[in-house]
Design an enzyme around this catalytic site. Structure first.
Site, PDB file in Angstrom:
ATOM      1  N   GLY A 253     109.612  68.106  86.308  1.00 58.50           N
ATOM      2  CA  GLY A 253     110.195  67.109  85.419  1.00 58.50           C
ATOM      3  C   GLY A 253     111.702  67.131  85.361  1.00 58.50           C
ATOM      4  O   GLY A 253     112.297  66.422  84.533  1.00 58.50           O
ATOM      5  N   ASP A 254     112.347  67.902  86.226  1.00 59.23           N
ATOM      6  CA  ASP A 254     113.798  68.049  86.174  1.00 59.23           C
ATOM      7  C   ASP A 254     114.491  66.792  86.705  1.00 59.23           C
ATOM      8  O   ASP A 254     114.260  66.375  87.853  1.00 59.23           O
ATOM      9  CB  ASP A 254     114.226  69.267  86.994  1.00 59.23           C
ATOM     10  CG  ASP A 254     115.703  69.562  86.844  1.00 59.23           C
ATOM     11  OD1 ASP A 254     116.065  70.207  85.852  1.00 59.23           O
ATOM     12  OD2 ASP A 254     116.486  69.130  87.710  1.00 59.23           O
ATOM     13  N   VAL A 255     115.346  66.206  85.881  1.00 60.12           N
ATOM     14  CA  VAL A 255     116.029  64.970  86.260  1.00 60.12           C
ATOM     15  C   VAL A 255     116.971  65.202  87.442  1.00 60.12           C
ATOM     16  O   VAL A 255     117.087  64.360  88.346  1.00 60.12           O
ATOM     17  CB  VAL A 255     116.799  64.384  85.056  1.00 60.12           C
ATOM     18  CG1 VAL A 255     117.603  63.159  85.475  1.00 60.12           C
ATOM     19  CG2 VAL A 255     115.832  64.018  83.934  1.00 60.12           C
ATOM     20  N   LEU A 257     116.637  67.361  89.870  1.00 59.31           N
ATOM     21  CA  LEU A 257     115.825  67.452  91.082  1.00 59.31           C
ATOM     22  C   LEU A 257     115.406  66.055  91.543  1.00 59.31           C
ATOM     23  O   LEU A 257     115.465  65.727  92.735  1.00 59.31           O
ATOM     24  CB  LEU A 257     114.592  68.328  90.814  1.00 59.31           C
ATOM     25  CG  LEU A 257     113.579  68.438  91.949  1.00 59.31           C
ATOM     26  CD1 LEU A 257     114.214  69.013  93.206  1.00 59.31           C
ATOM     27  CD2 LEU A 257     112.385  69.293  91.519  1.00 59.31           C
ATOM     28  N   TRP A 295     119.404  70.949  94.226  1.00 56.80           N
ATOM     29  CA  TRP A 295     120.359  70.899  93.107  1.00 56.80           C
ATOM     30  C   TRP A 295     121.791  71.001  93.611  1.00 56.80           C
ATOM     31  O   TRP A 295     122.682  70.334  93.096  1.00 56.80           O
ATOM     32  CB  TRP A 295     120.090  72.047  92.130  1.00 56.80           C
ATOM     33  CG  TRP A 295     118.963  71.788  91.177  1.00 56.80           C
ATOM     34  CD1 TRP A 295     118.416  70.591  90.836  1.00 56.80           C
ATOM     35  CD2 TRP A 295     118.242  72.775  90.404  1.00 56.80           C
ATOM     36  NE1 TRP A 295     117.404  70.767  89.908  1.00 56.80           N
ATOM     37  CE2 TRP A 295     117.276  72.089  89.638  1.00 56.80           C
ATOM     38  CE3 TRP A 295     118.331  74.152  90.312  1.00 56.80           C
ATOM     39  CZ2 TRP A 295     116.397  72.751  88.771  1.00 56.80           C
ATOM     40  CZ3 TRP A 295     117.451  74.824  89.459  1.00 56.80           C
ATOM     41  CH2 TRP A 295     116.505  74.120  88.698  1.00 56.80           C
TER      42      TRP A 295
END
Length: 299
Positions: A253-255, A257, A295
């Site tokens: 759920g990492d924006v 990423l 990232w």
């Protein structure tokens, strides 16, 4: 130890400059200082604070210097060595990861740009959890400011050559801290409650890095962490990646990423969680490293 320092052999590949570049990504970092040659950091060894400098002058060995000239007992030396090996992920064999990139357009690009970059870890579980907690749903600059406030208000410090070095507070240092005190630092009530809950669990021994590492699989670790109110799947995955050395952690759920994958693949919109999961199926066992390298493309 010779001359208040020691050396550690380096794995291949290892690029200390890429690691330094990562650590220097924010001017608001409060837990260490970097320059073109190395990094200085105040760490806890046993019951004492030790100020160390880490460099790799010739690229073959990592040099660790105790800046205040103290010598370490055998147990302290072993503890500090473990800390540094975890910090720079020195025990990881990246050769299979590099071999996996052959013929892979996306992974090949990442390896070409970042070969030798290690996941720069957060060996202290409490620091890792707090960093993930304060970073929830805020921009990175504000997250750094919150970490700085926690460190300056509750952590230990030492001065050397006119520079003050700070250490992230221990769980025990939050024993008498009130929610109102944390609210005054601009933490939300939910984040303040979670930090104090985590501190209490770690002080009692209910939660520790060692206990998590003894769990049989990553799902058990996720379950153990997410039972704490305020810690969701993203935080658990992040801690597995940065603190526990879990290569399979994937903060789906990492924006950041999602944005990195969109940029690298030239997509019109960010990938959905299911699309991300499908993409990462081609890199089993290396999800954390692919994430970390993706990232880096954002900077």
């Amino acid at each position: 130890m010779k001359d208040s320092g020691f050396e550690l052999p380096l794995p291949h590949p290892f690029d200390f400059q890429l690691c330094l570049n990562y650590m220097a990504r924010s001017p608001f970092e409060c837990l260490y200082t970097t320059d073109t040659l190395g990094v200085n950091r105040l760490v806890k060894v046993g019951v004492a604070k030790r100020l160390i400098r880490v460099t790799c002058p010739h690229g073959r060995m990592m040099q660790v210097q105790l800046l205040q000239g103290v010598s370490l007992a055998k147990e302290e030396l072993e503890e500090l060595t473990r800390y540094i090996r975890n910090w720079f992920d020195l025990d990881r064999d990246l050769e299979p990861f590099i071999q996996m990139s052959e013929g892979d357009p996306l992974l090949g690009q990442l390896i070409e740009s970042f070969s030798g970059l290690r996941i720069v870890g957060i060996p202290d579980l409490f620091e890792a959890l707090c960093w993930a907690i304060v970073g929830q749903q805020v921009n990175l600059t504000f997250a750094y400011k919150l970490k700085q406030r926690l460190t300056e208000h509750y952590g230990d410090a030492a001065e050397w050559e006119g520079v003050v070095y700070r250490m992230f507070p221990s769980p025990e240092q939050f024993a008498s801290v009130s929610i109102e005190s944390l609210l005054s630092l601009q933490l939300t009530r939910n984040k303040a409650m979670t930090i104090l809950d985590v501190a209490s669990r770690m002080t009692s021994g209910e939660l520790s890095r060692e206990r998590l590492l003894k769990l049989s699989d990553s799902e058990s670790i996720d379950k153990e962490l997410t039972k704490i109110r305020g810690i969701g799947p993203w935080t658990a995955q992040y801690v597995r990646m940065r603190c526990l050395g879990d290569q399979t952690a994937l903060p789906i759920g990492d924006v950041g990423l999602q944005n990195a994958v969109k940029k690298m693949l030239g997509l019109n919109q960010k990938p959905t969680p299911s699309e991300l999961r499908a993409l990462f199926e081609q890199w089993p066992g290396w999800e954390s490293y692919v994430t970390f390298y993706l990232w880096r493309t954002l900077y």
